[in-house]
Design a protein around this motif. Structure first.
Motif, PDB file in Angstrom:
ATOM      1  N   GLY A  11      10.426   9.241  13.795  1.00 17.23           N
ATOM      2  CA  GLY A  11      11.842   8.964  13.611  1.00 17.23           C
ATOM      3  C   GLY A  11      12.416   9.557  12.343  1.00 17.23           C
ATOM      4  N   MET A  12      11.560  10.213  11.541  1.00 15.30           N
ATOM      5  CA  MET A  12      12.022  10.850  10.312  1.00 15.30           C
ATOM      6  C   MET A  12      11.674  12.331  10.351  1.00 15.30           C
ATOM      7  N   LYS A  13      12.308  13.112   9.500  1.00 18.40           N
ATOM      8  CA  LYS A  13      12.027  14.541   9.423  1.00 18.40           C
ATOM      9  C   LYS A  13      10.977  14.810   8.348  1.00 18.40           C
ATOM     10  N   GLY A  14      10.030  15.702   8.672  1.00 24.88           N
ATOM     11  CA  GLY A  14       9.053  16.129   7.694  1.00 24.88           C
ATOM     12  C   GLY A  14       7.990  15.082   7.394  1.00 24.88           C
ATOM     13  N   LYS A  15       7.125  15.452   6.453  1.00 22.24           N
ATOM     14  CA  LYS A  15       6.045  14.545   6.077  1.00 22.24           C
ATOM     15  C   LYS A  15       6.414  13.754   4.823  1.00 22.24           C
ATOM     16  N   LYS A  16       5.695  12.692   4.619  1.00 25.85           N
ATOM     17  CA  LYS A  16       5.994  11.829   3.479  1.00 25.85           C
ATOM     18  C   LYS A  16       4.682  11.243   2.956  1.00 25.85           C
ATOM     19  N   LYS A  17       4.611  11.121   1.645  1.00 24.69           N
ATOM     20  CA  LYS A  17       3.464  10.452   1.047  1.00 24.69           C
ATOM     21  C   LYS A  17       3.517   8.962   1.386  1.00 24.69           C
ATOM     22  N   ILE A  18       2.340   8.404   1.620  1.00 27.80           N
ATOM     23  CA  ILE A  18       2.270   6.970   1.902  1.00 27.80           C
ATOM     24  C   ILE A  18       2.868   6.174   0.747  1.00 27.80           C
ATOM     25  N   SER A  19       2.596   6.599  -0.482  1.00 31.36           N
ATOM     26  CA  SER A  19       3.125   5.884  -1.645  1.00 31.36           C
ATOM     27  C   SER A  19       4.651   5.875  -1.629  1.00 31.36           C
ATOM     28  N   LYS A  20       5.262   6.999  -1.234  1.00 35.68           N
ATOM     29  CA  LYS A  20       6.726   7.086  -1.163  1.00 35.68           C
ATOM     30  C   LYS A  20       7.249   6.232   0.000  1.00 35.68           C
ATOM     31  N   PHE A  21       6.529   6.250   1.114  1.00 30.66           N
ATOM     32  CA  PHE A  21       6.927   5.443   2.267  1.00 30.66           C
ATOM     33  C   PHE A  21       6.919   3.957   1.897  1.00 30.66           C
ATOM     34  N   PHE A  22       5.863   3.510   1.220  1.00 32.23           N
ATOM     35  CA  PHE A  22       5.776   2.113   0.799  1.00 32.23           C
ATOM     36  C   PHE A  22       6.941   1.759  -0.129  1.00 32.23           C
ATOM     37  N   LYS A  23       7.252   2.665  -1.026  1.00 32.22           N
ATOM     38  CA  LYS A  23       8.341   2.423  -1.973  1.00 32.22           C
ATOM     39  C   LYS A  23       9.674   2.315  -1.248  1.00 32.22           C
ATOM     40  N   ASP A  24       9.903   3.240  -0.305  1.00 31.11           N
ATOM     41  CA  ASP A  24      11.164   3.220   0.457  1.00 31.11           C
ATOM     42  C   ASP A  24      11.289   1.951   1.299  1.00 31.11           C
ATOM     43  N   GLU A  25      10.151   1.430   1.742  1.00 30.01           N
ATOM     44  CA  GLU A  25      10.145   0.207   2.542  1.00 30.01           C
ATOM     45  C   GLU A  25      10.283  -1.033   1.669  1.00 30.01           C
ATOM     46  N   LYS A  26      10.329  -0.817   0.339  1.00 24.67           N
ATOM     47  CA  LYS A  26      10.453  -1.919  -0.628  1.00 24.67           C
ATOM     48  C   LYS A  26       9.326  -2.945  -0.459  1.00 24.67           C
ATOM     49  N   MET A  27       8.122  -2.423  -0.275  1.00 29.13           N
ATOM     50  CA  MET A  27       6.960  -3.284  -0.108  1.00 29.13           C
ATOM     51  C   MET A  27       6.440  -3.733  -1.469  1.00 29.13           C
ATOM     52  N   SER A  28       6.061  -4.992  -1.563  1.00 28.35           N
ATOM     53  CA  SER A  28       5.466  -5.508  -2.800  1.00 28.35           C
ATOM     54  C   SER A  28       4.045  -4.975  -2.929  1.00 28.35           C
ATOM     55  N   LEU A  29       3.477  -5.141  -4.114  1.00 31.99           N
ATOM     56  CA  LEU A  29       2.106  -4.691  -4.337  1.00 31.99           C
ATOM     57  C   LEU A  29       1.148  -5.380  -3.377  1.00 31.99           C
ATOM     58  N   ILE A  30       1.374  -6.657  -3.139  1.00 30.81           N
ATOM     59  CA  ILE A  30       0.503  -7.401  -2.223  1.00 30.81           C
ATOM     60  C   ILE A  30       0.623  -6.855  -0.811  1.00 30.81           C
ATOM     61  N   GLU A  31       1.850  -6.555  -0.375  1.00 32.05           N
ATOM     62  CA  GLU A  31       2.050  -5.997   0.970  1.00 32.05           C
ATOM     63  C   GLU A  31       1.347  -4.642   1.092  1.00 32.05           C
ATOM     64  N   LYS A  32       1.444  -3.846   0.039  1.00 34.08           N
ATOM     65  CA  LYS A  32       0.771  -2.534   0.054  1.00 34.08           C
ATOM     66  C   LYS A  32      -0.739  -2.702   0.195  1.00 34.08           C
ATOM     67  N   GLU A  33      -1.285  -3.654  -0.555  1.00 34.42           N
ATOM     68  CA  GLU A  33      -2.734  -3.858  -0.532  1.00 34.42           C
ATOM     69  C   GLU A  33      -3.209  -4.445   0.785  1.00 34.42           C
ATOM     70  N   ASN A  34      -2.325  -5.143   1.465  1.00 42.76           N
ATOM     71  CA  ASN A  34      -2.707  -5.766   2.726  1.00 42.76           C
ATOM     72  C   ASN A  34      -2.407  -4.909   3.950  1.00 42.76           C
ATOM     73  N   THR A  35      -1.840  -3.738   3.738  1.00 45.25           N
ATOM     74  CA  THR A  35      -1.490  -2.868   4.863  1.00 45.25           C
ATOM     75  C   THR A  35      -2.663  -1.956   5.213  1.00 45.25           C
ATOM     76  N   TRP A  36      -2.992  -1.934   6.497  1.00 41.58           N
ATOM     77  CA  TRP A  36      -4.094  -1.101   6.988  1.00 41.58           C
ATOM     78  C   TRP A  36      -3.554   0.173   7.621  1.00 41.58           C
ATOM     79  N   LEU A  37      -4.354   1.220   7.518  1.00 37.90           N
ATOM     80  CA  LEU A  37      -4.033   2.513   8.135  1.00 37.90           C
ATOM     81  C   LEU A  37      -5.035   2.783   9.243  1.00 37.90           C
ATOM     82  N   LEU A  38      -4.530   3.019  10.463  1.00 32.77           N
ATOM     83  CA  LEU A  38      -5.390   3.448  11.561  1.00 32.77           C
ATOM     84  C   LEU A  38      -5.463   4.966  11.506  1.00 32.77           C
ATOM     85  N   CYS A  39      -6.686   5.506  11.397  1.00 35.73           N
ATOM     86  CA  CYS A  39      -6.859   6.945  11.175  1.00 35.73           C
ATOM     87  C   CYS A  39      -7.817   7.556  12.190  1.00 35.73           C
TER      88      CYS A  39
END
Length: 437
Positions: free
Chosen positions: A375-403
């Motif tokens: 739904g977005m154009k181009g690639k984005k760093k996960i760190s930038k995505f988390f920041k744009d989503e206004k995720m707290s540090l705890i939310e970031k640490e609790n988020t899993w990535l399926l790879c």
């Protein structure tokens, strides 16, 4: 003393009459007198004795004494032995703290296994005075200055209003014998220094020291109840729970002139000691934190976030083999090959199976992670995505990535799918992945 003890139980601890009571007995004068008092009043009691193996044959003689007392009174007796010195060394504890931890852990096991409701300990008035003086010497809040609680969960202390002199007189009147622990006379222990060197001097200055202390503790406990009520009202205004964390509103907290008092009340019991650093968090950058052995307090925009230290390590990786239909650890995911495409949601995504490389991997974020958010154009760093989503540090640490097996991100689980894995018209096989909350 028996009548006074009976009246105290009936007025302050009436629930003991209907309970099965476990008496923590060392063989010393206090616990032996507590046993005789309850036995004479026909309470349902059993004895629990710990042999800490610290006084060589004297420890074993204490155990024999307790067993014989139980036989004489015809009550059940439980005994256990501990390698207390080894436990203290292995857990970096003082002997006193190691013995305390060992015995209370064992008492709790007995309560569950043998169907007893309460553990009764024989702390008395002199012990209470000593405890207050120890806490005062070491530095204590109002909790420490109100002494030993008479009721603490399922731990009950019926002898707290009674002095050592009253207890000794009861043994004389009733010809009761007990075991004397010679270590009680040694002033190498902090408590014994208070008992033998400090209290006698205070009693010279105030002959009614015990009575004065008892009155003082009564007033202080009443004041504590009033204070606790106010502190809890403020806590309820400042804090709320969200996703296994306590959020403290910094703006509201700062409105209170003595905000450190409220912060201490909110955080007590969490093991923090660096209170100056905690106060500094209010004006620190987001992401700064202070940790104890059990908790973390993190600055996150306008809040302090309190969490338990149970977040999985950031380098944890879980592999998902081909043909896996469901996993429950570290999160619950369901994998199902389907023929019909539906709309992707935060808890359900549809993948082009031909682009998957097994074993799939579940992991946390790491430096340099990028993906192509659907739904977005181009690639984005996960760190930038988390920041744009206004995720707290705890939310970031609790988020899993399926790879993929090659570590390419397929899905930021619960957040956003990688557009490189979306189903297209040419897709032959569709894999539905469902997150179960």
């Amino acid at each position: 003393m028996l009548e006074k003890f009976k009246n105290h139980i009936e007025q302050k601890l009436p629930f003991l009459k209907e309970g099965n009571l476990l008496i923590a007995i060392s063989g010393g004068i206090d616990s032996v007198v507590l046993t005789h008092l309850l036995h004479q009043l026909n309470y349902s009691i059993a004895l629990a004795h710990c042999n800490f193996k610290l006084r060589f044959e004297d420890s074993d003689k204490d155990e024999v004494f307790v067993k014989r007392l139980a036989e004489k009174l015809k009550v059940k007796c439980f005994t256990t032995s501990f390698s207390t010195q080894d436990y203290a060394n292995n857990n970096n504890l003082s002997i006193q703290m190691a013995a305390r931890e060992l015995r209370y852990n064992w008492f709790n096991e007995l309560l569950k296994q043998e169907n007893y409701q309460y553990v009764l300990t024989a702390h008395q008035l002199n012990d209470n005075v000593e405890t207050v003086l120890i806490n005062l010497t070491r530095g204590a809040n109002i909790q420490g200055l109100t002494g030993i609680p008479e009721i603490n969960g399922n731990i009950i202390r019926p002898l707290l209003p009674f002095s050592r002199n009253e207890i000794q007189q009861f043994t004389i009147d009733n010809q009761i014998s007990w075991r004397e622990d010679e270590s009680n006379q040694s002033t190498k222990y902090f408590r014994n220094k208070i008992r033998h060197k400090v209290i006698p001097v205070l009693q010279e200055l105030n002959a009614n020291l015990l009575h004065t202390f008892q009155e003082h503790l009564g007033y202080l406990k009443e004041e504590k109840e009033v204070l606790e009520k106010h502190l809890n009202e403020v806590k309820n205004d400042l804090c709320f729970e969200e996703e296994n964390q306590l959020k403290i509103d910094i703006k509201k907290l700062k409105k209170y002139k003595n905000f450190k008092v409220y912060l201490y009340h909110i955080l007590k019991g969490c093991g923090f000691s660096e209170w100056a650093n905690i106060a500094d968090l209010l004006d620190a950058q987001a992401g700064k934190y202070v940790a104890s052995k059990t908790h973390r307090l993190i600055k996150d925009r306008g809040f302090l976030l309190l969490t338990k230290n149970d977040i999985l390590l950031l380098d944890s990786v879980y592999e998902i083999p081909l043909k896996t239909s469901v996993i429950s650890k570290p999160i619950s995911l369901q994998f199902q090959e389907v023929n019909q495409l539906e709309k992707n949601t935060s808890s359900k995504v549809f993948l082009d199976k031909s682009k998957l490389q097994y074993p799939l991997r579940l992991r946390k974020r790491k430096d340099g992670d990028v993906f192509y958010p659907f739904g977005m154009k181009g690639k984005k760093k996960i760190s930038k995505f988390f920041k744009d989503e206004k995720m707290s540090l705890i939310e970031k640490e609790n988020t899993w990535l399926l790879c993929n097996a090659n570590d390419d991100i397929i899905w930021v689980v619960g957040k956003r799918l990688n557009s490189e894995f979306v189903v297209k018209q040419t897709t032959d096989k569709i894999l539905k992945v469902t997150l179960n909350y």
